[in-house]
Design an enzyme around this catalytic site. Structure first.
Site, PDB file in Angstrom:
ATOM      1  N   ARG A  83     -41.408 -27.066   1.629  1.00 30.69           N
ATOM      2  CA  ARG A  83     -40.048 -26.523   1.775  1.00 30.69           C
ATOM      3  C   ARG A  83     -39.024 -27.468   1.132  1.00 30.69           C
ATOM      4  NH1 ARG A  83     -36.429 -26.288   6.759  1.00 30.69           N
ATOM      5  NH2 ARG A  83     -34.953 -24.613   6.307  1.00 30.69           N
TER       6      ARG A  83
ATOM      7  N   HIS B  59     -36.362 -26.465  -1.801  1.00 31.67           N
ATOM      8  CA  HIS B  59     -34.928 -26.647  -1.585  1.00 31.67           C
ATOM      9  C   HIS B  59     -34.325 -27.624  -2.583  1.00 31.67           C
ATOM     10  CE1 HIS B  59     -34.242 -24.744   2.612  1.00 31.67           C
ATOM     11  NE2 HIS B  59     -35.267 -24.177   2.022  1.00 31.67           N
TER      12      HIS B  59
ATOM     13  N   ASN C 252     -30.453 -27.066   5.311  1.00 31.21           N
ATOM     14  CA  ASN C 252     -31.356 -28.211   5.208  1.00 31.21           C
ATOM     15  C   ASN C 252     -31.410 -29.096   6.449  1.00 31.21           C
ATOM     16  OD1 ASN C 252     -32.178 -27.516   2.655  1.00 31.21           O
ATOM     17  ND2 ASN C 252     -30.730 -28.852   1.608  1.00 31.21           N
TER      18      ASN C 252
ATOM     19  N   HIS D 265     -44.389 -19.259   2.693  1.00 29.59           N
ATOM     20  CA  HIS D 265     -44.057 -18.997   4.095  1.00 29.59           C
ATOM     21  C   HIS D 265     -45.307 -18.814   4.955  1.00 29.59           C
ATOM     22  CE1 HIS D 265     -39.630 -17.557   3.343  1.00 29.59           C
ATOM     23  NE2 HIS D 265     -39.795 -18.851   3.210  1.00 29.59           N
TER      24      HIS D 265
END
Length: 316
Positions: free
Chosen positions: A59, A63, A91, A188
Site C-alpha cells: 500500500r 500511495h 495516509n 486489495h
C-alpha cells in the site's frame, strides 16, 4: 512463507513494458550487487514478526507512486510548516516505515550513498507480494528520491468511494490503463480496512436504501455489526478478504459475489472491459499474477525524484 533460497531460484517473470528512461534491471550490478538480497532479508525478518507488514509495504508503494511518481516522497517526515504526504488523511493508517529504514541502514553499511529509498520501497513491495504467496519479478531500478512531500496532494489518491469513471481517470492520468486498474486493484487481497473506508455503504446509503443495493445482503449485515453507527471501537474494521495475509485471487471472486468491501472494488465490474477481466482473474490465479506483475512494473516505473537520500525520512 517462501524460503529465501526459493525467492531467488524462482523463474523471474520479466515484462516487455517500458521501464522509463533511467531505469534498468542491472542498475546496481557493480555499485551494490546484493541490493535485492538485503532488502528481501529485511522484509522477510519483519514479516516473521508482524504478518501485517506485506500489506503495509504494498500500500505504501502504491500511495507513493500515485502522487509524484515513485520517488519515496511518502517516506518524508513533516517538518516545520510543511505537512508531508504521510500525514495526509488517506495516509494516516500507513505503517511499517521502520522496515524501509532498516533496509536503508543495511544498504548504507554495505554500499553507502548508492541505493535510493524509492528503489528500496519498490523492491520491498515486490518482496511483500512474494512472501505472501504471490508472484515475484525483477524490479527495474534507478529511481531517484524526491525533495517535495505535501499532505495536501494526497487528495489525488484514488479513493475507496470512487466509481469506475473516477478510477479510470485517476489511472489514465498516470499513464495506466483500465487493465492496469483491474490488475492493481487485486492488491486489495492483502490487508485490513477501517470502517471509515466503507461504512457509508451500509448505513443510510440513500433515501430508499439503508445499504448499498450492490452489496450482498448478508455481507451488509455483517459489516453493519462490525461498524455500528454508535459505540464503535476506535480502530474498528475488517480484513480485506478472508485470506488477508495470502496474495491470491479471492478478491475477484468476492466482487462477483457482491462481497467487495469498497465502492471502488465493486465498481470494477461496471464497465464491460473491467467485468471481463474480473471474471478472468477470478477463474485463473495465473492470469491474475501475470497481469499484476506487468502492471506493477508499469506503475513502479512512473518517474520522479532528484537525489539519493541518506536517510529516507529527510531530504539531504
Amino acid at each position: 512463507m517462501a524460503s529465501m533460497a526459493s525467492f531467488f531460484n524462482m523463474i523471474i517473470i520479466l515484462s516487455a513494458v517500458s521501464t522509463g528512461n533511467s531505469l534498468s534491471l542491472n542498475h546496481y550490478e557493480k555499485s551494490c550487487p546484493n541490493v535485492d538480497l538485503i532488502v528481501a532479508k529485511t522484509v522477510k525478518d519483519a514479516t516473521a514478526r508482524d504478518k501485517t507488514v506485506p500489506a503495509a509495504l504494498l500500500r505504501m508503494h502504491f500511495h507513493d507512486c500515485f502522487i509524484r511518481g515513485c520517488d519515496a516522497s511518502v517516506l518524508l517526515n513533516s517538518k516545520g510548516n510543511n505537512k508531508a504526504e504521510k500525514d495526509g488523511p488517506p495516509n494516516i493508517s500507513l505503517h511499517a516505515f521502520y522496515v524501509i529504514d532498516a533496509a536503508k541502514k543495511a544498504l548504507e553499511a554495505s554500499c553507502p550513498g548508492v541505493v535510493s529509498c524509492a528503489d528500496i520501497l519498490a523492491l520491498a513491495a515486490r518482496d511483500a507480494v512474494f512472501l505472501s504467496g504471490g508472484p515475484t519479478w525483477d524490479v527495474p531500478k534507478g529511481r531517484k528520491d524526491g525533495r517535495t512531500s505535501k499532505a495536501s496532494e494526497t487528495i489525488n489518491l484514488p479513493a475507496p468511494t470512487f466509481n469506475i469513471s473516477q478510477l479510470k481517470q485517476s489511472f489514465s492520468q498516470r499513464g495506466l490503463s483500465t487493465a492496469d486498474l483491474i490488475a492493481l486493484s487485486g492488491g486489495h487481497t492483502l490487508g485490513f480496512a477501517h470502517c471509515s473506508s466503507f461504512s457509508k455503504r451500509v448505513h443510510n446509503f440513500d433515501a430508499t436504501h439503508d445499504w448499498d443495493p450492490s452489496i450482498n445482503p448478508s455481507f451488509a449485515v455483517q459489516l453493519k455489526s462490525i461498524c455500528p453507527l454508535k459505540n464503535r471501537a476506535k480502530n474498528a474494521g475488517t480484513i480485506m478478504d478472508p485470506s488477508s495475509t495470502t496474495f491470491d485471487n479471492t478478491y475477484y471472486k468476492l466482487i462477483l459475489q457482491n462481497k467487495a468491501l469498497f465502492t471502488s472494488d465493486q465498481a470494477l465490474i461496471d464497465s464491460q472491459e473491467g467485468k471481463n477481466l474480473v471474471f478472468k482473474f477470478a477463474a485463473s490465479k495465473k492470469a491474475f499474477y501475470e497481469a499484476f506483475v506487468n502492471s506493477m512494473i508499469r506503475m513502479s516505473s512512473i518517474n520522479g525524484g532528484q537525489e539519493i537520500r541518506k536517510d529516507c525520512r529527510f531530504i539531504n
